[in-house]
Design a protein around this motif. Structure first.
Motif, PDB file in Angstrom:
ATOM      1  N   THR A 156       0.856  -1.196   0.000  1.00  0.00           N
ATOM      2  CA  THR A 156       0.000   0.000   0.000  1.00  0.00           C
ATOM      3  C   THR A 156       0.889   1.242   0.000  1.00  0.00           C
ATOM      4  N   SER A 158       0.596   5.959  -0.302  1.00  0.00           N
ATOM      5  CA  SER A 158      -0.271   7.141  -0.396  1.00  0.00           C
ATOM      6  C   SER A 158       0.082   8.038  -1.583  1.00  0.00           C
ATOM      7  N   HIS A 225      -6.053   1.826   5.886  1.00  0.00           N
ATOM      8  CA  HIS A 225      -6.869   2.427   4.818  1.00  0.00           C
ATOM      9  C   HIS A 225      -7.179   3.889   5.118  1.00  0.00           C
ATOM     10  N   GLU A 226      -7.089   4.275   6.396  1.00  0.00           N
ATOM     11  CA  GLU A 226      -7.331   5.688   6.748  1.00  0.00           C
ATOM     12  C   GLU A 226      -6.183   6.588   6.308  1.00  0.00           C
ATOM     13  N   GLN A 228      -3.736   5.394   3.787  1.00  0.00           N
ATOM     14  CA  GLN A 228      -3.155   4.870   2.552  1.00  0.00           C
ATOM     15  C   GLN A 228      -4.250   4.791   1.494  1.00  0.00           C
ATOM     16  N   LYS A 229      -4.004   5.369   0.339  1.00  0.00           N
ATOM     17  CA  LYS A 229      -5.031   5.376  -0.706  1.00  0.00           C
ATOM     18  C   LYS A 229      -4.932   4.153  -1.625  1.00  0.00           C
ATOM     19  N   TYR A 230      -3.719   3.760  -1.939  1.00  0.00           N
ATOM     20  CA  TYR A 230      -3.535   2.760  -2.997  1.00  0.00           C
ATOM     21  C   TYR A 230      -3.073   1.404  -2.471  1.00  0.00           C
ATOM     22  N   GLY A 291     -12.763   2.882   0.714  1.00  0.00           N
ATOM     23  CA  GLY A 291     -12.209   3.936  -0.125  1.00  0.00           C
ATOM     24  C   GLY A 291     -10.832   3.693  -0.707  1.00  0.00           C
ATOM     25  N   MET A 292     -10.267   2.526  -0.469  1.00  0.00           N
ATOM     26  CA  MET A 292      -8.949   2.280  -1.067  1.00  0.00           C
ATOM     27  C   MET A 292      -9.094   2.007  -2.555  1.00  0.00           C
ATOM     28  N   GLN A 293      -8.131   2.458  -3.308  1.00  0.00           N
ATOM     29  CA  GLN A 293      -8.099   2.165  -4.741  1.00  0.00           C
ATOM     30  C   GLN A 293      -7.191   0.948  -4.941  1.00  0.00           C
TER      31      GLN A 293
END
Ligand code: TF8
Length: 338
Positions: A156, A158, A225-226, A228-230, A291-293
């Motif tokens: 993961t 960001s 996930h709070e 880290q986006k990817y 919301g993670m991609q």
């Protein structure tokens, strides 16, 4: 026989019958077991420690009590290991990867893409090779009981979606304190920094690091996930956990007490693997919902990454010993042919 004599004889008979029971009860002394772990209580690790504690208390008639201490409240893995060796703490569970500084053979499990499936991991870890590696802890002051599943690790960060090797360029990536992980991710082009797990969330939150790698379960239970986006599905290595005991303390236990711990450890292993696999099966969808991609790698990119990562394999063989390395490769080849 007068009544008094009769009563004495009867009492002696009862005592003789009860003797083996009493002896075994005396073999189990009141014990307080401080059992440390790094994840939080709501994680797969926390659930399995709780299960272990219940088993021990039940089997010992409440005499042996396990105080489960999670969230690295007793310190990160490496600190707990030292406490076990010194006898200041009785038990812990943590990554085999953090034991490499103590027992170099543990690095075998850090080999990228060593196992293709959890089934393969179970067979090797629970078989003679897993036993052999575990046994190497003994002369370092630790007793290894069983391996649990941490799981296949995924990436993961960001900064950006990682769809190809080059996307890792300049990504500051936290890795475990372990040379195989450091070398692996440096060879992928990331700026790899070793750091204890207990510092990871805030390092991600403050952007002291951009990314990390762990199984889906941990990404979810530690709420990465709070921050880290990817998420890139890489499954680059299967990570085991291991339950260890202070050898100083273990050697003072009776065989009956040791058996209670060993039996509970085995039961907890089965519980933990089942629970972890169930959770892993739904964790990815949950991370997406939060919301993670998420992306998978194209087969060509996965192959490039695999190629880079497996370049570290030669050095792992040398470090853990070529006999152990070859034995493992042979066992896996045999397993895959079966
Ligand atoms: C890591 C590990 C940890 C575990 C845990 C603290 O990334 O995967 O999640 O060792 O026991 O440090």
């Amino acid at each position: 026989m007068n009544p008094i004599r009769r009563a004495v004889v009867a009492a002696a008979a009862v005592a003789a019958l009860a003797a083996p029971l009493l002896a075994s009860a005396q073999d189990i002394k009141p014990r307080l077991i401080r059992f440390g772990y790094g994840l939080n209580e709501q994680s797969n690790q926390g659930r399995a420690v709780k299960f272990f504690a219940e088993q021990v208390e039940k089997a010992s008639g409440g005499k042996m009590r396990v105080r489960a201490i999670g969230a690295a409240a007793l310190g990160p893995d490496t600190q707990m290991q030292q406490a076990l060796i010194g006898g200041a703490q009785e038990m812990m569970v943590g990554s085999t990867a953090t034991l490499v500084g103590i027992t170099k053979e543990m690095a075998l499990w850090d080999t990228p893409f060593l196992f293709n499936s959890a089934k393969e991991a179970d067979v090797i870890l629970d078989g003679p090779i897993g036993e052999k590696v575990k046994a190497r802890l003994q002369d370092k002051g630790l007793v290894g009981l069983v391996y649990w599943e941490n799981g296949f690790r995924n990436l993961t960060n960001s900064k950006r979606p990682v769809t190809k090797l080059e996307d890792l360029d300049g990504v500051k990536l936290r890795v475990m304190q372990n040379n195989v992980f450091l070398d692996s991710f440096r060879s992928l082009g990331a700026n790899a920094v070793p750091m204890p797990f207990s510092e990871l969330f805030s390092a991600l939150e403050t952007k002291a690091v951009d990314g990390q790698e762990n199984p889906f379960n941990t990404i979810l239970s530690s709420k990465f996930h709070e921050v880290q986006k990817y998420l890139t599905v890489t499954n680059h290595v299967y990570s085991p956990w291991i339950i260890t005991v202070s050898k100083k303390w273990w050697d003072g236990l009776s065989p009956a007490e040791q058996k209670i711990l060993m039996d509970a450890a085995r039961a907890s292993r089965d519980f933990e693997r089942k629970d972890t696999r169930e959770e892993a099966g739904r964790a990815l969808a949950e991370l997406k919902a939060k919301g993670m991609q998420i992306n998978e790698l194209s087969p060509a990119e996965a192959a490039r990454m695999r190629d880079r990562l497996t370049r570290v394999n030669a050095s792992i063989g040398v470090n853990v010993g070529m006999d152990l390395w070859n034995e493992t490769q042979a066992a896996l080849t045999k397993l895959r042919a079966a």
